[in-house]
Structures are given as C-alpha cells and as structure tokens.
Design an enzyme around this catalytic site. Structure first.
Site, PDB file in Angstrom:
ATOM      1  N   ASP A 245     -11.942   3.893  58.119  1.00  0.00           N
ATOM      2  CA  ASP A 245     -10.579   4.081  57.950  1.00  0.00           C
ATOM      3  C   ASP A 245      -9.828   3.221  58.705  1.00  0.00           C
ATOM      4  O   ASP A 245      -9.890   2.913  60.016  1.00  0.00           O
ATOM      5  CB  ASP A 245     -10.220   5.654  58.341  1.00  0.00           C
ATOM      6  N   GLU A 282     -11.109  -0.201  55.185  1.00  0.00           N
ATOM      7  CA  GLU A 282      -9.794   0.047  54.627  1.00  0.00           C
ATOM      8  C   GLU A 282      -9.289  -0.885  55.676  1.00  0.00           C
ATOM      9  O   GLU A 282      -8.900  -0.639  56.640  1.00  0.00           O
ATOM     10  CB  GLU A 282      -9.414   1.404  54.471  1.00  0.00           C
TER      11      GLU A 282
END
Length: 583
Positions: A245, A282
């Site tokens: 993330d 990401e």
C-alpha cells in the site's frame, strides 16, 4: 517454546504473562533491546508482555489476537495445519487479478464464506485473488487499512486458520493469492508498538502523523519487523504475492531503502522455495524505477498499479473532470492512447492537480508490460467517492463492455474489483467500526467535511459507522442471473478466455503496442501483434479506418459487427467494442 520481544523502552524487566502466570524474561546479551525466555506453551495459549510495572500488552509479533487489538495474543502453531494443495506455478505475465474485500464479498464476511465462492472467479478465468488487508483492527467491519498488528489475521474474518483454508482452496482451484499489506502507517486505535520501542519517528511526518521509523535510530529493528512480517505471509500462509500500500508514503532516506531490502528478501525466498513470489506496489510517484530491477539501479519490485491508465479511462467513459481527473479530461482519448502505449500519462508533464511537473518516462524497449497493472475500478476509486458508486451506476452496459475490453486485452496485467465482472450495482462505500467513540465521531465528521467541500450536503454522505453502510456494500449475487448483468458477465469471461489463448495479448513488448483514436468521434483502436481492439464510446455508430487487407476476423464483439471489407472500415455500433485478428 521460545518467547522473545524487542522492547528497548523497558527499563528494568519484561515479564511474559502466559495463561495467567508470570515468567521473567532475560536480556539478550547479543541483541540490544531484546528479551527472551523459553516457557512451555501450546497452540491457542494466551499471552502478552508486561514492561516494568505497566499493563500486559499483546506481542508485537503475535500471530493471533482472538479478542481484538486490545486483548492478549495467542500462540499459533503453523506446523499443525495440513495443507491439501501445492501452490500453482503462476507468473505475472498472463495473470488476471481480482481484488476482493473479505468483509463484503459475502453477507457472512468471513474467509471461509469467501472460500466457498472462489469457484466464481476461477470459472471466470482469474489467476490471482488479491485480498484487501487482513491485519486486526478495532471492531468487526472496515476496509483494513487501519490495522495495528502486521503479523496477525483479523479474528472476525476467521483468524490464521481460516486464511490458510482460503489460500488452500484457491490453490486447489489453480489460483494464486495476493495479500494487500500496509507498511506506511498503523491504525490509531489499539496500536501499542510505541510502548515497546521507536517504531515511529518524528523525523518525518505523514498524513497519519509520525512516520514509521525506516531511517532514524532504531530503524534496523523496525525494518526487520516489517520485512519479517512480509516473509511470514509468503512462507507460513503460502501466499503468492503482496500488494504494498502507498509506497510513496514510506519515508526512508537511507541509501539502501526498505523496499530494496524487501524485494531482495522476497526474491531469495522464492528461490529457496521454487515459487513465483512477487511484490506489487501502489505508487503515486510515476517513477518506473519502482519496478526496475535492482541490478539496473531500481527498487526491484515486480509490478505496480497504474492509476494514470485508470484516470484516462475513467474520464473517457464518464466525462468527469474534477480534481486529479482535470489533466486527463482535456483530451481523454489522447490520454487513454498514451497510457496504453507509454504507461504513464504524467511522464515529466505538468500536473495541474499537483501544481508541478510530475513523473518520468517508461523505457518501453526494456520494460515488460507486466510490470504494470491496468484497471477500470478499484476499492480506492469506488470507495473514496461520496456514495461509493461504481461505474455501473452511471454507464450503460455497452460502455461497461468497452471498459472491460480495454482492461482485459490491454498490455498491462488486468485487475477487476469484485462484482465488476457482472456490472454489480451495489455500491462499495467507506465504512468503519471504531470502538473508540471519539475516533468514530472524528472519522464521521471528517468524511462529511471532506465532501462538503465538493458540494455534498451533510445528510447525503453515508455515515461510515452505521452498520447499514457496510451492509449496503455487500455483493448481490442474484444480479448475476439477470440481464444485462448476465450478458456483462459472459463478456468478461469471453475476453479473459481470449487473453489466455492469444499469445499477442500477453506479449510483454510495450514498444509494439500501437494506438489510434478520434477525439471528436470518440473511438479508439489499439494493436498488439495481429490483434486489434476497437471501442466506440459514442452513442452513434462510427466507421474506424483499420487499413484492413480484407481478411480480418472478428474474435469477439459486444454487438454484432462484420469484419472490415476491402475498404478497410470497421463499422462499429454505438457504445460497443470488438476484438479482431488479422486473417
């Protein structure tokens, strides 16, 4: 059993509290700040650590928290699980990912209930299920990005044993499992790491406050803590890959970055196990060095999400132009063509949203296409809208079919968000279940203020703490049996089958991807080898000059369409797509 904990903030003593009895631990003479002790214990035994005269807190490396983040840890014997299936040998090249949130994939919201439904993505042709974060967080339902125990599995989902059963079921169906992990912050409630040591640092500040300590004093142990957690998912749970993330939010000024260390460790584990482990980032940086091999000066991650492709596709489909969509919306078909052929839209160009130039070009000759993921919808791009509305709320089935064609036949590794394959109409909203009343209210009011700035009335924004917000986000599978959903589902299945059978659709050559478009007429066509994919985003039929030799074949089409004749024109109905091959 050996119990150990890194607790440099303990002044005089650390006590292991196991099944209600205290056991003093010894300082480790060879590892600064570590305390260790060997005490008999069995699977399921409850324990925690008491620093000096403080309260008993869960183990930072605890594998289970049966009573939630504020309760004791439980011993987990990983060797006790009897695996039924060997992990399949799958690569990113040729992969099709399916993002899944355990808490809303089924009404039950558990890993076991989700495992019973894995035949659906497997039958669709999905190769990897990507699970949103599973680490424990307060309450029952949430997105998972406020987890506080990076080594454990959220108990309401079923805990560690249920995750193993889920992974085993997926492997039995020939699918891999990717887990979304969060290293850039921990949740604000139930986070006891600051009591043990310098897990966070004021050297850097992030949107969540003090940064995770990756480069200040004590950071060697913090990096080892996060790296060990990542490897544990791959080793102990047989997970195939990790989605990292928001790596752009990792504050790390060391010469050897945490991400490089992590990618090296994952590659080494893959070699040891003969597996195909991978890391998917990401990243908001628009920097191809994220996925450039370490030997060539990159971070060595194996792939990254490409939001630029999403933004271009979204603006082309919807016409939205607010916020970060503004630059893409000026000429959306041109933006879409650029992201199909050159990956990043912002590759050193001006970004009005950021007020500066942004990004860096991708070397298309040296970078394989499977370094990037392409998608029309994700949890972020749906759930961070005020009402959590999917594309199906505003687009026709034909435009959904166009989106699917661009994603599933495009050069990037395709990813779907659960329910997208049948054009699910259930929203997917932002929901929380904070047990701290003050935090719950702060989240509620913060959500309302955020969207009030964009013109939403307070009463229109769903309350994240209302259980109904989560309940309305649960998939309605009865839609799959009704048109137009049934037709949309069949279209996705057909496109994925083409991707699996046509080598051109998994060719890693980015330099070979060619695109043409007409901004005013709203059509676009791109070529990959002998395959051409055409979409018409307008409501009226268009004629697309393909320069055909008259021997083209239509492999798939949303609406009935004839192959181009000698004039080389593809006559494509409004809001439809077609896949063709040279004769």
């Amino acid at each position: 059993m050996l119990f150990e904990v890194w607790a440099p903030y303990a002044r005089d003593r650390v006590t292991l509290e196991l099944n209600g009895a205290g056991h003093p631990l010894d300082r480790d003479a060879e590892r600064d700040g570590w305390w260790t002790g060997t005490v008999p214990a069995r699977d399921g035994d409850r324990y925690g650590f008491r620093l000096d005269d403080g309260p008993v807190r869960p183990d930072p490396r605890g594998r289970a928290l049966p009573d939630g983040p504020d309760g004791l840890s439980a011993v987990v014997d990983h060797a006790a699980h009897a695996w039924r299936h060997e992990p399949p040998r799958l690569r990113l090249r040729g992969a099709v990912l399916y993002e899944l949130h355990v808490g809303t994939f089924t009404p039950e919201g558990t890993l076991d209930a989700a495992a019973e439904r894995l035949g659906e993505p497997a039958g669709l042709g999905v190769t990897h299920v990507e699970l949103m974060p599973l680490c424990p967080f307060p309450g029952t339902h949430g997105w998972g990005y406020d987890g506080v125990a990076p080594w454990a599995v959220h108990e309401p989902y079923g805990g560690p044993a249920a995750l193993k059963r889920f992974v085993d079921a997926a492997h039995g169906l020939g699918m891999g499992v990717v887990l979304d992990v969060v290293h850039n912050h921990l949740g604000p409630s139930g986070n006891y790491l600051p009591l043990f040591g310098p897990y966070f640092t004021e050297t850097h500040h992030t949107p969540w406050g003090a940064a995770v300590n990756l480069d200040a004093p004590g950071s060697d142990e913090v990096r080892a803590y996060l790296l060990g957690s990542a490897l544990a998912w791959l080793r102990d749970y047989r997970i195939d890959g990790l989605r990292l993330d928001a790596v752009h939010a990792l504050a790390d000024d060391r010469a050897l970055t945490f991400l490089e260390e992590l990618s090296a460790a994952v590659d080494e584990l893959a070699r040891e196990q003969g597996r195909q482990h991978f890391l998917i980032a990401e990243s908001d940086l628009g920097d191809p060095r994220t996925t450039t091999p370490r030997a060539r000066g990159g971070l060595g991650l194996h792939a990254q999400w490409n939001d630029d492709f999403h933004h271009a596709l979204h603006t082309a489909l919807t016409g939205e132009a607010q916020g970060y969509y503004a630059d893409f919306a000026r000429a959306p078909l041109a933006a879409l063509a650029k992201t199909l052929t050159r990956v990043f839209f912002h590759d050193g160009t001006w970004s009005s949203f950021r007020g500066r130039h942004h990004g860096r070009p991708v070397d298309r000759e040296r970078t394989p296409a499977h370094r990037f993921l392409g998608y029309a919808q994700t949890h972020d791009q749906i759930g961070n809208r005020a009402l959590g509305d999917r594309l199906s709320a505003s687009l026709s089935p034909g435009l959904l079919a166009c989106a699917a064609a661009l994603v599933l036949t495009g050069p990037s590794v395709p990813m779907l968000f659960m329910g997208e394959e049948w054009g699910a109409t259930t929203p997917w909203r932002y929901f929380t279940d904070h047990t701290d009343p003050e935090l719950a209210e702060a989240v509620r009011q913060g959500r309302r203020r955020e969207f009030a700035a964009h013109g939403w009335a307070e009463g229109e924004v769903p309350d994240p703490q209302d259980p109904a917000t989560r309940d309305r986000s649960v998939l309605d599978r009865s839609e799959r049996e009704r048109d137009p959903h049934r037709r949309v589902l069949a279209w996705h299945r057909e496109l994925i089958a083409l991707r699996r059978t046509l080598p051109d659709l998994t060719d890693p050559d980015l330099g070979g991807v060619k695109a043409a478009f007409d901004e005013e007429a709203r059509w676009l066509v791109f070529r990959r080898g002998d395959v051409r994919v055409a979409v018409n985003l307008s409501a009226v039929p268009v004629e697309i000059p393909l320069g055909s030799n008259g021997r083209d074949r239509v492999l798939a089409a949303w609406e009935p369409v004839a192959a181009p004749g000698r004039d080389g024109l593809l006559r494509l109905p409004g809001e439809s797509a077609a896949v063709l091959a040279d004769g």
